[in-house]
Design a protein around this motif. Sequence first.
Motif, PDB file in Angstrom:
ATOM      1  N   LEU A   5       0.853  -1.177   0.000  1.00 43.00           N
ATOM      2  CA  LEU A   5       0.000   0.000   0.000  1.00 43.00           C
ATOM      3  C   LEU A   5       0.890   1.229   0.000  1.00 43.00           C
ATOM      4  CD1 LEU A   5      -2.853   1.240   0.262  1.00 43.00           C
ATOM      5  CD2 LEU A   5      -2.538   1.136   2.734  1.00 43.00           C
ATOM      6  N   MET A   6       0.817   2.018  -1.070  1.00 37.34           N
ATOM      7  CA  MET A   6       1.576   3.264  -1.148  1.00 37.34           C
ATOM      8  C   MET A   6       0.603   4.411  -0.914  1.00 37.34           C
ATOM      9  SD  MET A   6       4.056   4.740  -4.161  1.00 37.34           S
ATOM     10  CE  MET A   6       3.028   5.823  -5.132  1.00 37.34           C
ATOM     11  N   ALA A   7       0.785   5.145   0.180  1.00 42.29           N
ATOM     12  CA  ALA A   7      -0.092   6.258   0.520  1.00 42.29           C
ATOM     13  C   ALA A   7       0.515   7.553  -0.012  1.00 42.29           C
ATOM     14  CB  ALA A   7      -0.271   6.337   2.029  1.00 42.29           C
ATOM     15  N   ILE A 117       3.865   1.911   2.471  1.00 41.91           N
ATOM     16  CA  ILE A 117       4.988   2.768   2.075  1.00 41.91           C
ATOM     17  C   ILE A 117       4.434   4.177   1.905  1.00 41.91           C
ATOM     18  CG2 ILE A 117       6.807   3.182   0.382  1.00 41.91           C
ATOM     19  CD1 ILE A 117       6.571   0.175  -0.362  1.00 41.91           C
ATOM     20  N   MET A 118       5.057   5.130   2.565  1.00 44.68           N
ATOM     21  CA  MET A 118       4.559   6.503   2.502  1.00 44.68           C
ATOM     22  C   MET A 118       5.691   7.486   2.720  1.00 44.68           C
ATOM     23  SD  MET A 118       2.516   6.465   6.171  1.00 44.68           S
ATOM     24  CE  MET A 118       1.822   8.081   5.983  1.00 44.68           C
ATOM     25  N   SER A 135       2.358  10.216   9.253  1.00 40.25           N
ATOM     26  CA  SER A 135       3.279   9.076   9.189  1.00 40.25           C
ATOM     27  C   SER A 135       3.551   8.504  10.578  1.00 40.25           C
ATOM     28  CB  SER A 135       4.583   9.458   8.486  1.00 40.25           C
ATOM     29  OG  SER A 135       5.217  10.542   9.128  1.00 40.25           O
ATOM     30  N   ALA A 136       3.677   9.360  11.594  1.00 44.60           N
ATOM     31  CA  ALA A 136       3.898   8.867  12.960  1.00 44.60           C
ATOM     32  C   ALA A 136       2.684   8.097  13.462  1.00 44.60           C
ATOM     33  CB  ALA A 136       4.219  10.025  13.898  1.00 44.60           C
ATOM     34  N   LEU A 147       7.128   1.555   5.870  1.00 42.77           N
ATOM     35  CA  LEU A 147       8.366   2.093   5.328  1.00 42.77           C
ATOM     36  C   LEU A 147       8.114   3.556   4.992  1.00 42.77           C
ATOM     37  CD1 LEU A 147      11.257   1.557   4.383  1.00 42.77           C
ATOM     38  CD2 LEU A 147      10.317   0.732   2.221  1.00 42.77           C
ATOM     39  N   ILE A 148       8.860   4.458   5.659  1.00 42.09           N
ATOM     40  CA  ILE A 148       8.654   5.889   5.460  1.00 42.09           C
ATOM     41  C   ILE A 148       9.835   6.451   4.702  1.00 42.09           C
ATOM     42  CG2 ILE A 148       8.327   8.106   6.582  1.00 42.09           C
ATOM     43  CD1 ILE A 148       6.990   6.584   8.897  1.00 42.09           C
TER      44      ILE A 148
END
Length: 153
Positions: A5-7, A117-118, A135-136, A147-148
């Motif tokens: 999942l890519m945000a 992933i973002m 993201s936090a 994965l940031i």
Amino acid sequence: MKTLLMAIDPLSPPSRSLTRLTLEEASARDASVVILCCIPIEGSVGGEVMNIDCAIDESLQQVTSPQDSLNCAESAVRTALIPFQQAGISARGLLCRGEPADTIVEQSLKLSASMIIMGRRHLTPFNRLFKGSVSAAVLETASCPVLIDIDKE
């Protein structure tokens, strides 16, 4: 097949580094990609809004300009799909309304995503306190690895 999942941010397509990172992970894991864009809640209506299966035609991208938040988000997702389509990686887009962190985590569960992933916005300490860090919040509540991408592209 595994799903990543890519945000992405509804106001702009993802950075090149976020796209590159997601392409690398999808190739290494033989995974499909869902590009999720969360748009603000209008009234009390939340949830899934639109599934997007095809990238935007690059020639039309410069001719048309999005008119509202839904069109902006749709354009960002269609643009983000281009590199995956070119690389032959199975990818689709998903637009949802809701609080970004909650929506990202909820959709990762629905999709049984093996990873989120973002990127991150590099907020100042004041804005992080005032607005909160998506993201936090995702990192704290997701049940799969997150994965940031910290690149400032």
